[in-house]
Structure formats: structure tokens, C-alpha cells
Design an enzyme around this catalytic site. Structure first.
Site, PDB file in Angstrom:
ATOM      1  N   ASP A   6       0.825  -1.219   0.000  1.00 35.04           N
ATOM      2  CA  ASP A   6       0.000   0.000   0.000  1.00 35.04           C
ATOM      3  C   ASP A   6       0.856   1.265   0.000  1.00 35.04           C
ATOM      4  OD1 ASP A   6      -2.431   1.341  -0.016  1.00 35.04           O
ATOM      5  OD2 ASP A   6      -2.465   1.536   2.170  1.00 35.04           O
ATOM      6  N   ASN A  27       1.166   3.456  -2.970  1.00 34.99           N
ATOM      7  CA  ASN A  27       1.627   3.907  -4.293  1.00 34.99           C
ATOM      8  C   ASN A  27       1.086   5.290  -4.654  1.00 34.99           C
ATOM      9  OD1 ASN A  27       2.719   1.388  -4.510  1.00 34.99           O
ATOM     10  ND2 ASN A  27       1.254   0.617  -6.013  1.00 34.99           N
ATOM     11  N   GLY A  28      -0.202   5.477  -4.392  1.00 31.43           N
ATOM     12  CA  GLY A  28      -0.844   6.730  -4.774  1.00 31.43           C
ATOM     13  C   GLY A  28      -0.232   7.910  -4.032  1.00 31.43           C
ATOM     14  N   TRP A  58       2.673   8.064  -2.637  1.00 29.55           N
ATOM     15  CA  TRP A  58       4.063   8.224  -3.061  1.00 29.55           C
ATOM     16  C   TRP A  58       4.131   9.153  -4.276  1.00 29.55           C
ATOM     17  CZ3 TRP A  58       6.901   7.267  -7.484  1.00 29.55           C
ATOM     18  CH2 TRP A  58       8.295   7.197  -7.335  1.00 29.55           C
ATOM     19  N   ARG A 104      -1.290   9.431  -9.630  1.00 29.28           N
ATOM     20  CA  ARG A 104      -1.257   8.207  -8.826  1.00 29.28           C
ATOM     21  C   ARG A 104      -0.693   7.019  -9.603  1.00 29.28           C
ATOM     22  NH1 ARG A 104      -4.235   7.615  -4.372  1.00 29.28           N
ATOM     23  NH2 ARG A 104      -4.598   5.458  -4.944  1.00 29.28           N
ATOM     24  N   HIS A 133       1.960   3.531  -9.079  1.00 26.80           N
ATOM     25  CA  HIS A 133       1.744   2.104  -9.363  1.00 26.80           C
ATOM     26  C   HIS A 133       2.896   1.554 -10.207  1.00 26.80           C
ATOM     27  CE1 HIS A 133      -2.037   2.441  -7.441  1.00 26.80           C
ATOM     28  NE2 HIS A 133      -2.645   3.113  -8.397  1.00 26.80           N
ATOM     29  N   SER A 174      -7.642  -5.215  -4.807  1.00 25.95           N
ATOM     30  CA  SER A 174      -8.708  -5.824  -3.995  1.00 25.95           C
ATOM     31  C   SER A 174     -10.060  -5.775  -4.700  1.00 25.95           C
ATOM     32  CB  SER A 174      -8.816  -5.095  -2.657  1.00 25.95           C
ATOM     33  OG  SER A 174      -9.440  -3.835  -2.827  1.00 25.95           O
ATOM     34  N   GLU A 225     -12.513  -4.364  -3.646  1.00 29.96           N
ATOM     35  CA  GLU A 225     -13.017  -2.993  -3.467  1.00 29.96           C
ATOM     36  C   GLU A 225     -12.319  -1.999  -4.390  1.00 29.96           C
ATOM     37  OE1 GLU A 225     -12.110  -5.031  -0.829  1.00 29.96           O
ATOM     38  OE2 GLU A 225     -14.212  -5.560  -0.477  1.00 29.96           O
ATOM     39  N   TRP A 245     -11.986  -2.094  -7.416  1.00 26.91           N
ATOM     40  CA  TRP A 245     -12.747  -1.915  -8.669  1.00 26.91           C
ATOM     41  C   TRP A 245     -13.525  -0.607  -8.660  1.00 26.91           C
ATOM     42  CZ3 TRP A 245     -11.592  -4.503 -12.801  1.00 26.91           C
ATOM     43  CH2 TRP A 245     -11.179  -5.838 -12.726  1.00 26.91           C
ATOM     44  N   LEU A 296       9.993 -20.982  -5.087  1.00 27.19           N
ATOM     45  CA  LEU A 296       9.036 -20.117  -4.380  1.00 27.19           C
ATOM     46  C   LEU A 296       7.624 -20.232  -4.964  1.00 27.19           C
ATOM     47  CD1 LEU A 296       8.580 -17.642  -2.392  1.00 27.19           C
ATOM     48  CD2 LEU A 296       9.007 -16.199  -4.400  1.00 27.19           C
ATOM     49  N   SER A 308      -7.796  -4.661   5.457  1.00 25.28           N
ATOM     50  CA  SER A 308      -8.445  -4.321   4.188  1.00 25.28           C
ATOM     51  C   SER A 308      -8.888  -5.539   3.383  1.00 25.28           C
ATOM     52  CB  SER A 308      -7.530  -3.406   3.352  1.00 25.28           C
ATOM     53  OG  SER A 308      -7.299  -2.191   4.032  1.00 25.28           O
TER      54      SER A 308
HETATM   55  C1  IPE Z   1      -5.323  -2.575   0.123  1.00 25.97           C
HETATM   56  O1  IPE Z   1      -5.049  -1.234  -0.074  1.00 25.97           O
HETATM   57  C2  IPE Z   1      -5.331  -3.294  -1.188  1.00 25.97           C
HETATM   58  C3  IPE Z   1      -4.046  -3.397  -1.877  1.00 25.97           C
HETATM   59  C4  IPE Z   1      -2.899  -2.974  -1.431  1.00 25.97           C
HETATM   60  C5  IPE Z   1      -4.099  -4.034  -3.148  1.00 25.97           C
HETATM   61  P1  IPE Z   1      -6.219  -0.142  -0.153  1.00 25.97           P
HETATM   62  O2  IPE Z   1      -5.558   1.143  -0.410  1.00 25.97           O
HETATM   63  O3  IPE Z   1      -7.246  -0.574  -1.127  1.00 25.97           O
HETATM   64  O4  IPE Z   1      -6.839  -0.222   1.314  1.00 25.97           O
HETATM   65  P2  IPE Z   1      -7.680   0.859   2.120  1.00 25.97           P
HETATM   66  O5  IPE Z   1      -8.709   1.400   1.175  1.00 25.97           O
HETATM   67  O6  IPE Z   1      -6.716   1.913   2.550  1.00 25.97           O
HETATM   68  O7  IPE Z   1      -8.226   0.120   3.273  1.00 25.97           O
HETATM   69  C1  IPE Z   2      -1.719   0.285  -3.300  1.00 26.47           C
HETATM   70  O1  IPE Z   2      -1.501   1.658  -3.332  1.00 26.47           O
HETATM   71  C2  IPE Z   2      -2.059  -0.277  -4.668  1.00 26.47           C
HETATM   72  C3  IPE Z   2      -3.478  -0.596  -4.835  1.00 26.47           C
HETATM   73  C4  IPE Z   2      -4.375  -0.562  -3.907  1.00 26.47           C
HETATM   74  C5  IPE Z   2      -3.906  -0.971  -6.158  1.00 26.47           C
HETATM   75  P1  IPE Z   2      -2.695   2.711  -3.286  1.00 26.47           P
HETATM   76  O2  IPE Z   2      -3.110   2.989  -4.682  1.00 26.47           O
HETATM   77  O3  IPE Z   2      -3.781   2.255  -2.395  1.00 26.47           O
HETATM   78  O4  IPE Z   2      -1.950   3.951  -2.685  1.00 26.47           O
HETATM   79  P2  IPE Z   2      -2.503   4.935  -1.572  1.00 26.47           P
HETATM   80  O5  IPE Z   2      -2.863   4.088  -0.387  1.00 26.47           O
HETATM   81  O6  IPE Z   2      -3.676   5.639  -2.145  1.00 26.47           O
HETATM   82  O7  IPE Z   2      -1.353   5.832  -1.282  1.00 26.47           O
HETATM   83 MG    MG Z   3      -4.094   2.472  -0.388  1.00 25.59          MG
END
Ligand code: IPE
Ligand code: IPE
Ligand code: MG
Length: 251
Positions: free
Chosen positions: A12, A14-15, A17, A25, A29, A57, A59, A61, A123, A188
Site C-alpha cells: 500500500d 503507491n498513490g 508516493w 497516482r 503504481h 482488492s 473494493e 474496482w 518459491l 483491508s
Molecule cells: C489494500 O489497499 C489493497 C491493496 C494494497 C491491493 P487499499 O488502499 O485498497 O486499502 P484501504 O482502502 O486503505 O483500506
Molecule cells: C496500493 O496503493 C495499490 C493498490 C491498492 C492498487 P494505493 O493505490 O492504495 O496507494 P494509496 O494508499 O492511495 O497511497
Molecule cells: Mg491504499
């Protein structure tokens, strides 16, 4: 040093960052791919037997269409680019999650990559895409219910072992070490059933900043923990459960 047999990671951050750099965002990724490669390589080198990565996840989507499309494109690209090297390193790749929601073309590539690496003895790498822990449990329940309805199984014979055998991680030891980057302390909807006794490790680092050294740090933290599986400290110290199989389920 007791290595975790199975590591699960919520990748978690990436966005955030990317946003911190004034970039879209999706740039985050993209930057999140290199740490994936590093973590896989490190697990191969250390001899960790299984690694399960949360990439997308159920969610997720609901995110903006363009972000979802970029992520799907990145999976496709990464799959195409990395499969040969994974195969050469004897990695067995599997995608867990509701793959019917994925584009047919992506489903095909996934199936090809899985078939190519299916015989590998290194692995076990699971990538969770369109995955939700509740979905996983419900799917398992549906399959067991169908078997019960057909008379192949008595409802009363359903136990933890039978149930676990229907889950996406069937056949693998439960994760010993659950890592989440990005600073949030939550699951999550990742592997709800399988992490019953996992050691949880949270770091504020955003996923694109994670690397092999950070994985070593998490493993080091793990090795210092006392896992009791419901026993007293004295009992746990005397029996030294082998990790994943303790806690009642005999997988
Ligand atoms: C959890 O991260 C899912 C993945 C890293 C793929 P989210 O960013 O979707 O989780 P929430 O929304 O902060 O709980
Ligand atoms: C995790 O990073 C990747 C996915 C959930 C696909 P996020 O995209 O959730 O990044 P933040 O949490 O918004 O920084
Ligand atoms: Mg996130």
C-alpha cells in the site's frame, strides 16, 4: 533464525508516493513494480517457500476507471515481461482472486503463465488480483454447500481442514508474517481466514520505497517474536510449534 515459511504483503501507498511528488497516482503504481521484483528475488534467495502479494482488492474496482485501467495494463505488462525470469528462478506463479472480473485477454495470459510455471519447485508466488477475503470465504462455502447438496459430503463433516482446502491458498501453509506498508494498520479484506495466527508487521514506508533491505528488517522483527498460538509462554517455549500448522488446523 526461524524464517517465515509464508509471507503475505499488502503493498500500500503507491498513490501517496506519487502525489507527494506531484505526479499522477498511476506513476506510483508503476514505481511499485521494482519493489515487487526485489521482494521476490529476496524470497527466492532466502528460501522462503511462499509469498502472497495483494495487488488489487475486490473494493479497488470502485476506483476511477482510468486508475483501474492503468493497473490492469501494468499487470499485463509485468506478467509478459517477468514470466521468463520467474520461470528461470523456478518460481511457481498463481493468481488468486475473482478472475472472472478480469479482461478475457488478461485471464488468458494469467492461465498461460500459471501453466508454464506450474511444475516449478521453488518459491510459490501468489498474486492477489480482484481478491477479497470475504469473497474467498463465500466461494469456499458455496463449493462445500454444493457438495453437501449433492450428497457427496455431510454438512456435519465440514471442519477447518476441509474448509481451508477450498480457499484460494489451499495447500499452502498459513502466512506466518503479514506485512503492510503505507502506514495504515488494517487488513483491508486480505486473507481473512489464513492470517488467524500471522505476525503482523506495519511500516510507514510507502510501497515504492520498500526493498529487499526492508524485507530483511521485517523478517528480523518476526524472528524476535514469541508465537504462542494460544498456549502459555512456557508451553510455547517447550513445544516450539513449527509455525503455520499450529493453532488447530492440520494442513
Ligand atoms: C489494500 O489497499 C489493497 C491493496 C494494497 C491491493 P487499499 O488502499 O485498497 O486499502 P484501504 O482502502 O486503505 O483500506
Ligand atoms: C496500493 O496503493 C495499490 C493498490 C491498492 C492498487 P494505493 O493505490 O492504495 O496507494 P494509496 O494508499 O492511495 O497511497
Ligand atoms: Mg491504499
Amino acid at each position: 533464525m526461524t524464517l517465515p515459511k509464508h509471507i503475505a504483503i499488502v503493498m500500500d501507498g503507491n498513490g501517496r508516493w506519487a502525489e507527494a511528488r506531484g505526479e499522477p497516482r498511476t506513476a506510483g503504481h508503476r514505481a511499485g513494480i521494482e519493489p515487487v521484483r526485489q521482494v521476490i528475488r529476496e524470497c527466492v534467495q532466502l528460501g522462503v517457500s511462499a509469498l502472497t502479494l495483494f495487488a488489487f482488492s475486490s473494493e479497488n474496482w470502485r476506483r476511477p476507471e482510468t486508475e483501474v485501467a492503468t493497473l490492469m495494463g501494468l499487470f499485463m505488462e509485468a506478467l509478459d515481461r517477468e514470466v521468463e525470469e520467474l520461470h528461470a528462478n523456478r518460481v511457481r506463479l498463481r493468481v488468486i482472486g475473482n478472475r472472472q472480473r478480469l479482461a478475457v485477454r488478461l485471464q488468458q495470459r494469467i492461465a498461460e503463465a500459471e501453466a508454464k510455471t506450474a511444475g516449478n519447485d521453488g518459491l510459490c508466488l501468489q498474486v492477489a488480483v480482484s481478491y477479497g477475503g470475504r469473497w474467498d470465504v463465500v466461494e469456499a462455502a458455496k463449493r462445500l454447500a454444493a457438495r453437501a447438496a449433492s450428497g457427496a459430503l455431510r454438512a456435519n463433516d465440514i471442519d477447518e481442514e476441509l474448509f481451508a482446502a477450498e480457499l484460494q491458498l489451499a495447500g499452502l501453509p498459513d502466512p506466518d508474517l503479514f506485512i503492510r506498508t503505507g502506514g495504515d494498520h488494517r487488513v483491508s479484506n486480505f486473507l481473512l481466514w489464513n492470517i488467524a495466527y500471522a505476525e503482523l508487521y506495519f511500516t510507514d514506508l510507502l510501497w515504492p520505497d520498500f526493498d529487499a533491505t526492508e524485507l530483511q528488517r521485517a523478517i528480523e522483527d518476526f524472528t524476535g517474536r514469541e508465537r504462542r498460538f494460544g498456549l502459555t509462554g512456557t508451553q510455547a517455549g517447550a513445544t516450539k510449534p513449527s509455525g503455520s500448522t499450529a493453532g488447530g488446523s492440520k494442513k
